[in-house]
Scaffold this active site. Sequence first.
Site: not given
Length: 281
Positions: A102, A196, A198
């Site tokens: 991002c 994302h 993560e």
Amino acid sequence: MLHLLVADGNDRAGREKHLSVCDKTSAETYAGVLRSLAPDAVCHLVAPADADAVLPRALTECDALVLTGSTLHVAEGGPTVTRQCDLVRSALAAGLPVFGSCWGVQVAATIAGGRADRNPRGPEYGLARAIRRTDAGEGHPLLSGRPPAWDAPAIHDDAVIAPPPGSTVLAGNDRLDVQAIEIRVGDGVFWGTQYHPELDLDEVAAMLRLSAEGVVEAGLCDDEAAVDAYADALRDLHRDGDGRPDLAWRLGITAEVLSPERRRREIRNFIDHLVRPRRAG
């Protein structure tokens, strides 16, 4: 042992806002994921947006830099942005592998001569859908193991609008041409995703609550109560994914998002294909 520098993209206000709905900062989330994928990793956290930030370990003594998401906007500039651009520029100049999601992609693209700004096609909230490799992305190790099309957690208004000269766009979808990219600056290599990998679904839910006004303005929910209901469903699916096939079906969420191993492929690929070979060399 790997020494990984994890840079939180948020300023102090952004970190406090994130902590108001999550029990950890963006950098702490990343550090936990990195340690789960590489048990031999030591993560050194820094907040480079802060004027008084000090690197906990010299770049020359680190094996990689990871840059998190952020509530900041690259196009607005200012010291909080410039300091982060300087850190990524220095890391690449030192030949470090750099990964970012991002905000991290937007910073890397900017310092390499690209442009990041508000996405004219609109934001992505919750999930980026039907991401596909470009021709250049076929066979690229960042995307190793991904199926022909996949969804991923995503929350962003800004994006890379013009990729840097010489960069390689690896994946996109109908909302955004640059969902994954490789950028080379000198001896340094950046791999990153606009989405994302993560984030767990409970964190996506928390970030949606923070972004409720934007979700409604984008026409994705009728009101903030509807945002809360959607966020509740994501949270519940995170807590009991295997036991809630009804929620997965209703939300259109597949194993590429539900499975941590699949969701985090790009981060593992970064460690296995860039960080460890450089360390071994």
